[in-house]
Design an enzyme around this catalytic site. Structure first.
Site, PDB file in Angstrom:
ATOM      1  N   SER A  38       0.826  -1.208   0.000  1.00  0.00           N
ATOM      2  CA  SER A  38       0.000   0.000   0.000  1.00  0.00           C
ATOM      3  C   SER A  38       0.860   1.257   0.000  1.00  0.00           C
ATOM      4  O   SER A  38       1.958   1.274   0.560  1.00  0.00           O
ATOM      5  CB  SER A  38      -0.853  -0.031   1.268  1.00  0.00           C
ATOM      6  OG  SER A  38      -1.413   1.215   1.526  1.00  0.00           O
ATOM      7  N   LYS A  85       1.903  -3.813   6.466  1.00  0.00           N
ATOM      8  CA  LYS A  85       2.305  -3.739   5.057  1.00  0.00           C
ATOM      9  C   LYS A  85       3.819  -3.515   4.953  1.00  0.00           C
ATOM     10  O   LYS A  85       4.501  -4.119   4.137  1.00  0.00           O
ATOM     11  CB  LYS A  85       1.547  -2.615   4.329  1.00  0.00           C
ATOM     12  CG  LYS A  85       0.052  -2.894   4.176  1.00  0.00           C
ATOM     13  CD  LYS A  85      -0.192  -4.125   3.312  1.00  0.00           C
ATOM     14  CE  LYS A  85      -1.642  -4.514   3.203  1.00  0.00           C
ATOM     15  NZ  LYS A  85      -1.883  -5.834   2.609  1.00  0.00           N
ATOM     16  N   TYR A  99      -2.095  -1.507  11.062  1.00  0.00           N
ATOM     17  CA  TYR A  99      -2.410  -2.026   9.722  1.00  0.00           C
ATOM     18  C   TYR A  99      -1.300  -1.625   8.740  1.00  0.00           C
ATOM     19  O   TYR A  99      -0.753  -2.462   8.016  1.00  0.00           O
ATOM     20  CB  TYR A  99      -3.775  -1.500   9.229  1.00  0.00           C
ATOM     21  CG  TYR A  99      -3.895  -1.612   7.734  1.00  0.00           C
ATOM     22  CD1 TYR A  99      -4.128  -2.845   7.142  1.00  0.00           C
ATOM     23  CD2 TYR A  99      -3.691  -0.503   6.903  1.00  0.00           C
ATOM     24  CE1 TYR A  99      -4.175  -2.969   5.762  1.00  0.00           C
ATOM     25  CE2 TYR A  99      -3.734  -0.613   5.531  1.00  0.00           C
ATOM     26  CZ  TYR A  99      -3.976  -1.853   4.959  1.00  0.00           C
ATOM     27  OH  TYR A  99      -4.002  -1.977   3.600  1.00  0.00           O
TER      28      TYR A  99
HETATM   29  C1  WQD Z   1      -9.613   9.194   1.137  1.00  0.00           C
HETATM   30  C2  WQD Z   1      -9.784  10.692   1.337  1.00  0.00           C
HETATM   31  C3  WQD Z   1     -10.057  11.327   3.645  1.00  0.00           C
HETATM   32  C4  WQD Z   1     -13.905   9.387   4.237  1.00  0.00           C
HETATM   33  C5  WQD Z   1      -6.963   4.128   2.704  1.00  0.00           C
HETATM   34  C6  WQD Z   1      -6.283   3.175   3.639  1.00  0.00           C
HETATM   35  C7  WQD Z   1      -4.818   3.136   3.351  1.00  0.00           C
HETATM   36  C8  WQD Z   1      -4.607   2.811   1.914  1.00  0.00           C
HETATM   37  C9  WQD Z   1      -5.387   3.612   0.957  1.00  0.00           C
HETATM   38  C10 WQD Z   1      -4.838   0.463   1.664  1.00  0.00           C
HETATM   39  C11 WQD Z   1      -9.012  11.221   2.540  1.00  0.00           C
HETATM   40  C12 WQD Z   1     -11.290  11.648   2.833  1.00  0.00           C
HETATM   41  C13 WQD Z   1     -12.726   9.850   3.713  1.00  0.00           C
HETATM   42  C14 WQD Z   1     -14.934  10.325   4.555  1.00  0.00           C
HETATM   43  C15 WQD Z   1     -13.527  12.098   3.739  1.00  0.00           C
HETATM   44  N1  WQD Z   1      -4.325   1.594   1.440  1.00  0.00           N
HETATM   45  N2  WQD Z   1     -12.549  11.181   3.465  1.00  0.00           N
HETATM   46  N3  WQD Z   1     -14.707  11.655   4.268  1.00  0.00           N
HETATM   47  O1  WQD Z   1      -7.237   7.495   3.907  1.00  0.00           O
HETATM   48  O2  WQD Z   1      -6.346   7.452   1.571  1.00  0.00           O
HETATM   49  O3  WQD Z   1      -6.435   5.395   2.921  1.00  0.00           O
HETATM   50  O4  WQD Z   1      -6.748   3.688   1.376  1.00  0.00           O
HETATM   51  O5  WQD Z   1      -4.583  -0.495   1.993  1.00  0.00           O
HETATM   52  O6  WQD Z   1      -4.155   2.302   4.205  1.00  0.00           O
HETATM   53  O7  WQD Z   1      -6.533   3.610   4.943  1.00  0.00           O
HETATM   54  O8  WQD Z   1      -8.573   6.408   2.018  1.00  0.00           O
HETATM   55  O9  WQD Z   1     -10.945   6.427   1.356  1.00  0.00           O
HETATM   56  O10 WQD Z   1     -10.369   6.578   3.811  1.00  0.00           O
HETATM   57  O11 WQD Z   1      -9.895   8.518   2.341  1.00  0.00           O
HETATM   58  O12 WQD Z   1     -13.383  13.296   3.514  1.00  0.00           O
HETATM   59  O13 WQD Z   1     -16.018   9.971   5.054  1.00  0.00           O
HETATM   60  O14 WQD Z   1     -11.159  10.947   1.635  1.00  0.00           O
HETATM   61  O15 WQD Z   1      -9.785  12.337   4.556  1.00  0.00           O
HETATM   62  O16 WQD Z   1      -8.568  12.476   2.195  1.00  0.00           O
HETATM   63  P1  WQD Z   1      -7.125   6.776   2.640  1.00  0.00           P
HETATM   64  P2  WQD Z   1     -10.021   6.923   2.411  1.00  0.00           P
END
Ligand code: WQD
Length: 339
Positions: A124, A153, A149
């Site tokens: 990741s 990775k 988590y």
């Molecule tokens: C994306 C963006 C939030 C929810 C996840 C895993 C990480 C990785 C990639 C996996 C961010 C914003 C989110 C909401 C929001 N790989 N958001 N409102 O944080 O990039 O990471 O995927 O294995 O380990 O945690 O993904 O989809 O949670 O968030 O504004 O209700 O959306 O702040 O900017 P993230 P996400």
């Protein structure tokens, strides 16, 4: 050729299983069904007109794993997805994550390394943390993980790397995914989070469908173009194709190092507000949202430099962001029409 896919009924695993079958591979799919269901197997069967061999096996179950490898002594590739992935849960229950994600990886490797079976590890972009430079290349330093988590990775990558160094004919690829979104074009498989979705797209589509009141945009005063976080959202089918291409590359022995690492992203940085606008443009639906407090532990900006995988493996992301968002919405609509 027979390929073992662990976690093959999960979100990413199910889309990869479809492409493996469609690329003529014989698939041995295992999953312990804790975060998915057998209906995904029906979806895969319906898309491909072929039911993959499936067994309900936990990768930590040594006995069952041994029986599986005895039964399928002709496995010629392994794609390893089986792992827990809830960031918040991992903070509260780290041992569950280390035991399952690291324990499972070690058990699978035990049957793989000395038989020199090509191995793809699902890593990741989380290993980069808040990168010093954007876009992020594979040379960027790895940062301290901000959750157990994420740490599984990082540790997982090191374990695979160490095995490649120790076992002469063992070759592996570590794929560092950016943010996978969307669903298969048939809407027969997609992302089905249990409980309240933590990731943005399932939450957003549920908000549009009226299952959640509104999307909270986590943080609007970051040092980015519009104050919201930046990510590299990649269509799940493009991500799935990256696995097929990486597997073929290893099987054809095109790799120059026994362990190679690749970013899998589009190279486009997209803010949360841009994502919402793109969703509205693609689907014609209005997203109910409000600006909200930052989420603790969030990375501000992360997007890939995908040149290495483009050049060496010949993979490029082909779908647009709008196509990915439309497919995510079609999937949500199909879920609601089933109930
Ligand atoms: C994306 C963006 C939030 C929810 C996840 C895993 C990480 C990785 C990639 C996996 C961010 C914003 C989110 C909401 C929001 N790989 N958001 N409102 O944080 O990039 O990471 O995927 O294995 O380990 O945690 O993904 O989809 O949670 O968030 O504004 O209700 O959306 O702040 O900017 P993230 P996400």
């Amino acid at each position: 050729m027979k390929i073992l896919i662990t976690g093959g009924l999960g979100y990413i695993g199910s889309h990869v299983t479809v492409l493996l079958i469609q690329n003529g591979y014989e698939v041995v799919c295992i999953d312990n069904l804790v975060n998915t269901s057998l209906s995904v197997l029906d979806g895969i069967t319906s898309i491909t007109n072929k039911k993959p061999y499936f067994e309900d096996i936990d990768v930590c179950d040594t006995k069952k794993l041994k029986e599986l490898f005895n039964k399928h002594s002709d496995i010629s590739g392994v794609i390893h997805f089986a792992a827990f992935k809830a960031v918040g849960e991992s903070v509260n229950d780290p041992l569950k994550y280390y035991e399952n994600n690291i324990g499972g990886l070690i058990k699978i490797l035990k049957y793989t390394v000395d038989k020199s079976i090509p191995f793809i590890f699902s890593s990741s972009c989380t290993v980069y943390g808040e990168a010093d430079e954007l876009p992020i290349t594979e040379e960027a330093p790895l940062k301290k993980a901000n959750s157990p988590y994420g740490n599984t990775k990082k540790i997982g990558e090191s374990i695979v790397e160490d095995c490649c160094a120790a076992f002469k004919d063992f070759n592996a690829i570590l794929l560092r995914y950016f943010n996978p979104i969307g669903a298969h074009e048939s809407s027969k498989i997609g992302e089905s989070p249990q409980g309240i979705p933590q990731n943005i797209i399932p939450f957003l589509t549920q908000a549009v469908a009226g299952k959640q009141s509104h999307l909270k945009v986590f943080g609007s005063n970051y040092n980015t173009s519009d104050g919201t976080c930046i990510r590299d959202y990649i269509h799940i089918m493009d991500l799935a194709q990256a696995h097929i291409d990486s597997l073929n590359y290893l099987i054809e022995a095109k790799n120059s190092n026994s362990c190679e690492v690749y970013n899998v992203g589009t190279g486009n940085g997209v803010s949360v507000l841009e994502l919402i606008k793109a969703f509205e443009k693609a689907t014609g639906e209005k997203v109910p949202y409000e600006l909200s407090e930052p989420r603790s532990g969030d990375t501000v900006a992360a997007y890939a430099d995908p040149k290495k995988i483009n050049k060496k493996i010949g993979w490029v992301a082909k779908h647009t962001l709008e196509e990915a968002l439309q497919s995510a919405w079609n999937w949500e609509v199909s879920l609601n029409s089933d109930t």
